[in-house]
Every structure is written in C-alpha cells, then in structure tokens.
Design an enzyme around this catalytic site. Structure first.
Site, PDB file in Angstrom:
ATOM      1  N   HIS A 276      44.565   4.487 -64.642  1.00  0.00           N
ATOM      2  CA  HIS A 276      44.550   3.392 -63.667  1.00  0.00           C
ATOM      3  C   HIS A 276      45.871   3.398 -62.901  1.00  0.00           C
ATOM      4  O   HIS A 276      46.938   3.514 -63.517  1.00  0.00           O
ATOM      5  CB  HIS A 276      44.338   2.047 -64.370  1.00  0.00           C
ATOM      6  CG  HIS A 276      44.256   0.915 -63.402  1.00  0.00           C
ATOM      7  ND1 HIS A 276      43.119   0.658 -62.650  1.00  0.00           N
ATOM      8  CD2 HIS A 276      45.178   0.008 -63.012  1.00  0.00           C
ATOM      9  CE1 HIS A 276      43.356  -0.365 -61.850  1.00  0.00           C
ATOM     10  NE2 HIS A 276      44.594  -0.774 -62.045  1.00  0.00           N
TER      11      HIS A 276
ATOM     12  N   GLU B 161      34.911  -2.715 -73.642  1.00  0.00           N
ATOM     13  CA  GLU B 161      33.987  -3.516 -72.820  1.00  0.00           C
ATOM     14  C   GLU B 161      34.712  -4.361 -71.765  1.00  0.00           C
ATOM     15  O   GLU B 161      34.068  -4.889 -70.863  1.00  0.00           O
ATOM     16  CB  GLU B 161      33.091  -4.383 -73.718  1.00  0.00           C
ATOM     17  CG  GLU B 161      33.779  -5.515 -74.471  1.00  0.00           C
ATOM     18  CD  GLU B 161      34.640  -5.062 -75.654  1.00  0.00           C
ATOM     19  OE1 GLU B 161      34.722  -3.846 -75.937  1.00  0.00           O
ATOM     20  OE2 GLU B 161      35.256  -5.944 -76.277  1.00  0.00           O
TER      21      GLU B 161
HETATM   22  C1  GAR Z   1      43.422   7.634 -58.726  1.00  0.00           C
HETATM   23  O1  GAR Z   1      44.552   7.035 -58.169  1.00  0.00           O
HETATM   24  C2  GAR Z   1      42.960   6.863 -59.961  1.00  0.00           C
HETATM   25  O2  GAR Z   1      44.008   6.338 -60.721  1.00  0.00           O
HETATM   26  C3  GAR Z   1      42.188   5.741 -59.305  1.00  0.00           C
HETATM   27  O3  GAR Z   1      41.516   6.351 -58.243  1.00  0.00           O
HETATM   28  C4  GAR Z   1      42.225   7.515 -57.790  1.00  0.00           C
HETATM   29  C5  GAR Z   1      41.308   8.708 -57.867  1.00  0.00           C
HETATM   30  O4  GAR Z   1      41.900   9.864 -57.318  1.00  0.00           O
HETATM   31  N1  GAR Z   1      41.311   5.127 -60.258  1.00  0.00           N
HETATM   32  C6  GAR Z   1      41.033   3.834 -60.261  1.00  0.00           C
HETATM   33  O5  GAR Z   1      41.446   3.057 -59.436  1.00  0.00           O
HETATM   34  C7  GAR Z   1      40.138   3.372 -61.407  1.00  0.00           C
HETATM   35  N2  GAR Z   1      40.175   1.946 -61.551  1.00  0.00           N
HETATM   36  P1  GAR Z   1      41.408  11.332 -57.685  1.00  0.00           P
HETATM   37  O6  GAR Z   1      39.892  11.382 -57.459  1.00  0.00           O
HETATM   38  O7  GAR Z   1      42.130  12.195 -56.692  1.00  0.00           O
HETATM   39  O8  GAR Z   1      41.774  11.626 -59.092  1.00  0.00           O
END
Ligand code: GAR
Length: 201
Positions: free
Chosen positions: A113, A151
C-alpha cells in the site's frame, strides 16, 4: 516444500510485479518463485511483463462474471489451487477481496500500500488517490507499507514499512514515483522473501 509457490494479483502497470520478477532474477527472492500472475483487468500491462518473464498468466474479470463477487473469488480460488499456490501477493490489485476469500488464506496474502498505514488507507484509498490525499493534508513524510491481508481493508498485520520525504512542489504523480522507487520496489520483494522463507522453514 523447497520454494514457496507465489501468485501475484495485479490490475495495472505492474511495476511492483516487475520489482518482484527482477528480485527473483537477482536472487534476492530465493525462497519463493512466482508461479502465476492473475489480473482482474484484461488490458493490464502487468500481463505483458509476466509473459515476457515466462510466467503463466490468467485473467479473471468480475465484469465478465456479471459483477458477481462470489463467482469472481471462487474462480481465483480455483486457479490458486490448480497452481498449488502457497502465497498470494497483491501488487497493485485494485479489487477488495471479501472475508469469504481472505479467511481461507490466513497470513498467506500480502499487499503493498502506498502510504504509511494507518494514514491514507482503507476503502477508497488506492493508487494516485492516496498521494493526492497525502499532499492535500500537508504531511511532510509518507511512504509505503507491506502487510498481511485480512477482512479489514488495509487492516492486517504490518510486515515492513519505509518512509519517504515529501518535497516542495510535489505533484501526486511525482510523489507516487518517489514512493515506488524509494519504498515499494524495495520493501515488497524484501517482505516476499521474508514470508516465503518462513513458509518453507
Ligand atoms: C502502487 O503504488 C501500489 O502500491 C498501489 O497501486 C500502485 C500500482 O502500481 N496499490 C494500492 O493503492 C492498493 N490499495 P503498479 O501496478 O505499477 O505496481
């Protein structure tokens, strides 16, 4: 078990998946192997990254399953079991998994995250949105977190965190890139090795 069999779940660009593939190539991840990549988005560039690395891919689209969460999760479970997966990694997977799913894999699902949990997390906080909120709040330090998935959205036990400074003039895009480079691409492979090692222990 000699190596933990890992499934990576993705939705988009897949830079975190790429960090895992590279870490496996470099031997930083050696207690686990990426055995499957599942995308909920048929157009995800992450699928191309996986294919290039010779990793089997599957797409499970909730839309194509009539928006049915239960059907979506049971299809993913089928694939995980067919590929004898030990560890599930959510790497930019933009769909929340229900308790019905998470209860079957206690401490077997990791998520990355892009903030220091418990800040800027939970339902509605994903991708660029997280960085927009951090900048709007005016925090001076943000970062990334790898945690177990349960969860509660973004509520499972924290495994690793890394702080990243916010700079004058940051845009959400600039900040997102810095958080990825300085934190996510480092702590995700490190956490995957840590947990894989414990699993094969
Ligand atoms: C990343 O920054 C990841 O931490 C975030 O989305 C991006 C995906 O990038 N995830 C979230 O926000 C999950 N809650 P990527 O497809 O290049 O790895």
């Amino acid at each position: 078990m000699t190596k933990a069999r890992i499934a990576v779940l993705v939705s988009g660009g897949g830079t975190n998946l790429q960090a895992l593939i590279d870490a496996q190539g470099a031997g930083t991840i050696h207690s686990g192997e990426i055995a499957l990549v599942i995308s909920n988005n048929p157009g995800a560039y992450a699928l191309e990254r996986a294919a290039k690395a010779g990793i089997p891919t599957q797409t499970v689209s909730k839309k194509q399953l009539g928006g049915d969460q239960e059907a979506f999760e049971s299809r993913i479970k089928e694939l995980l079991s067919a590929h004898r997966i030990d560890l599930i990694v959510l790497a930019g997977f933009m769909s929340i998994l229900s308790e019905n799913f998470t209860k079957d894999y206690p401490e077997r699902i990791l998520n990355v995250h892009p903030s220091l949990i418990p800040s800027f997390c939970g339902v509605g906080y994903y991708g660029l949105r997280v960085h927009e909120e951090a900048l709007a709040y005016g925090v001076k330090v943000t970062g990334a977190t790898v945690h177990f998935v349960n969860e509660i959205p973004d509520g499972g036990k924290i495994i690793l965190q890394k702080a990243v400074e916010i700079m004058e003039g940051d845009t959400p895009e600039i900040l997102q890139r810095r958080v990825m480079e300085q934190a996510e691409w480092k702590i995700l492979p490190a956490a995957v090795e840590l947990v894989s090692k414990q699993l094969i222990g």
